[in-house]
Design a protein around this motif. Structure first.
Motif, PDB file in Angstrom:
ATOM      1  N   ASP A  15      -1.135   1.894   9.231  1.00 17.16           N
ATOM      2  CA  ASP A  15      -0.744   0.847   8.288  1.00 17.16           C
ATOM      3  C   ASP A  15      -0.560  -0.497   8.958  1.00 17.16           C
ATOM      4  OD1 ASP A  15      -0.791   2.645   6.281  1.00 17.16           O
ATOM      5  OD2 ASP A  15       1.363   3.122   6.375  1.00 17.16           O
ATOM      6  N   GLU A  48       0.327   4.436  -2.451  1.00 15.54           N
ATOM      7  CA  GLU A  48       0.109   5.797  -1.967  1.00 15.54           C
ATOM      8  C   GLU A  48       1.128   6.757  -2.554  1.00 15.54           C
ATOM      9  OE1 GLU A  48      -2.412   6.860  -0.340  1.00 15.54           O
ATOM     10  OE2 GLU A  48      -3.295   4.871  -0.107  1.00 15.54           O
ATOM     11  N   ARG A  82     -10.808   3.047   1.923  1.00 13.75           N
ATOM     12  CA  ARG A  82      -9.847   3.850   2.654  1.00 13.75           C
ATOM     13  C   ARG A  82      -8.491   3.910   1.973  1.00 13.75           C
ATOM     14  NH1 ARG A  82      -9.465   1.272   8.337  1.00 13.75           N
ATOM     15  NH2 ARG A  82      -9.195  -0.545   6.982  1.00 13.75           N
ATOM     16  N   SER A  83      -8.270   3.136   0.942  1.00 15.04           N
ATOM     17  CA  SER A  83      -6.986   3.120   0.244  1.00 15.04           C
ATOM     18  C   SER A  83      -7.236   2.860  -1.235  1.00 15.04           C
ATOM     19  CB  SER A  83      -6.053   2.057   0.839  1.00 15.04           C
ATOM     20  OG  SER A  83      -6.589   0.759   0.632  1.00 15.04           O
ATOM     21  N   LYS A  84      -6.190   3.038  -2.027  1.00 13.22           N
ATOM     22  CA  LYS A  84      -6.300   2.803  -3.461  1.00 13.22           C
ATOM     23  C   LYS A  84      -6.479   1.317  -3.773  1.00 13.22           C
ATOM     24  CE  LYS A  84      -3.567   6.887  -4.521  1.00 13.22           C
ATOM     25  NZ  LYS A  84      -2.341   7.448  -5.145  1.00 13.22           N
ATOM     26  N   ASP A 105       0.822  -1.213   0.000  1.00 12.60           N
ATOM     27  CA  ASP A 105       0.000   0.000   0.000  1.00 12.60           C
ATOM     28  C   ASP A 105       0.853   1.258   0.000  1.00 12.60           C
ATOM     29  OD1 ASP A 105      -2.221  -1.547  -0.046  1.00 12.60           O
ATOM     30  OD2 ASP A 105      -2.658  -1.394   2.099  1.00 12.60           O
TER      31      ASP A 105
END
Length: 352
Positions: free
Chosen positions: A261, A238, A288-290, A234
């Motif tokens: 994380d 990011e 919440r994340s790509k 991740d």
């Protein structure tokens, strides 16, 4: 082809004598006098053979064995043929004029024949070496085909026995009982199909969440194509990728970011959110994340494709998810509109 043991022993004895002669020659090379003596023996043998051929020709010529051409009387030609036959019969019955035991001619003939056999054997060995790999591969293919044929034969035999058993059982049942059995079998088959489909769908969702989502997000960000890199963290997603497809250096994170994380901290946060319920469910649905965003997009695309069946679905935008499905031969684009996509109908040939 069986070979006589006596011949094998003679060949081995001949090879041993040859090796011994070579060893003796290396230890005691021939002198100049010995070589000249050997050459004189060869010359004598050649002259003897030439004289023998000349004597045979003279003997045939003296007997008048020449056959005249056309224009000769038939009786005269018959007499000539009889004389020729008589001469050849006498030659055949006579003892052959063999060279003397001290003559080098038998050794030369044996060496020439041995050399010819050796050359033929070398050529045969080279040919066999070239054809051996293909012959082995052919043998392996034939063995695999034989195993497949055996399995097919066993499966057909089992199916025939099952069909015969079912026919014998159905012969004693009434039409209503047969209809009930058919309905129950179809219901059982439908339940098994639903169970396997549900399990397959769960496995697919887990595969997307655990492995595929990060790769899809990396491709959408301009990184490597799905399948080039198996795991993309991740932090790399990011930070993003450069225009050349190289991962950027991740930004420095604070202690709070490191806590976010941490997988253990994420599991604790998810547990707290599920316990709260109510209004938090709506906020938890947002990615919440790509990586999670790519997973949600892939799930939505697969759901829309499954719901539409064989109809085309309008794509809001070109994405790594749609390109991956096309590359995997799971979906296909519209031939005249690249914004439309649908699943490939795998079962059409079976249904027809």
């Amino acid at each position: 082809m069986a070979v006589d043991q006596e011949k094998v022993d003679k060949i081995r004895a001949f090879a041993d004598r040859g090796r011994n002669l070579e060893k003796q020659y290396r230890e005691n090379p021939l002198s100049l006098d010995a070589i000249q003596h050997y050459n004189r023996r060869l010359d004598d043998t050649i002259r003897s053979l030439q004289n023998h051929v000349k004597r045979q020709e003279d003997a045939l010529r003296k007997q008048g064995l020449e056959i005249s051409g056309q224009g000769t009387e038939p009786a005269q030609r018959l007499a000539q043929v009889r004389r020729v036959k008589k001469a050849y019969d006498s030659l055949l019955q006579a003892e052959p004029d063999l060279p003397s035991p001290n003559s080098p001619l038998p050794c030369l003939i044996a060496l020439r024949e041995t050399s010819r056999v050796i050359q033929e054997n070398k050529a045969s060995i080279a040919s066999l070496r070239k054809s051996l790999p293909s012959s082995r591969q052919q043998l392996k293919d034939e063995q695999d085909d034989l195993e497949d044929a055996k399995r097919i034969h066993e499966g057909l035999r089992t199916r025939i026995q099952r069909i015969k058993r079912e026919q014998s059982e159905n012969a004693t049942k009434s039409p209503s009982e047969l209809a009930d059995d058919f309905v129950n079998a179809e219901r059982k088959r439908t339940r098994a199909l639903k169970t396997s489909s549900s399990k397959l769908r769960n496995d697919l969702d887990q595969f997307i969440d655990d492995h595929l989502a990060s790769q899809l997000a990396a491709e959408d960000l301009g990184g490597p194509v799905v399948g080039d890199i198996m795991e993309v963290p991740d932090s790399t997603l990011e930070a993003g990728y450069t225009p050349h497809g190289k991962p950027k250096k991740p930004k420095s994170t604070t202690a709070q970011d490191r806590d976010d994380d941490d997988p253990r901290q994420q599991r604790i946060d998810n547990l707290l959110r599920r316990q709260r319920g109510g209004d938090d469910d709506a906020s938890n649905a947002a990615p919440r994340s790509k990586r999670e965003a790519a997973a949600v997009a892939m799930h939505e695309l697969i759901n829309s494709l499954l719901e539409s069946g064989t109809s085309y679905v309008e794509l809001p935008r070109e994405s790594a998810a749609s390109r991956f499905l096309v590359r995997a031969k799971v979906a296909q684009l519209h031939p005249r509109n690249a914004r439309k996509i649908r699943l490939i109908d795998f079962g059409r040939s079976f249904e027809d």
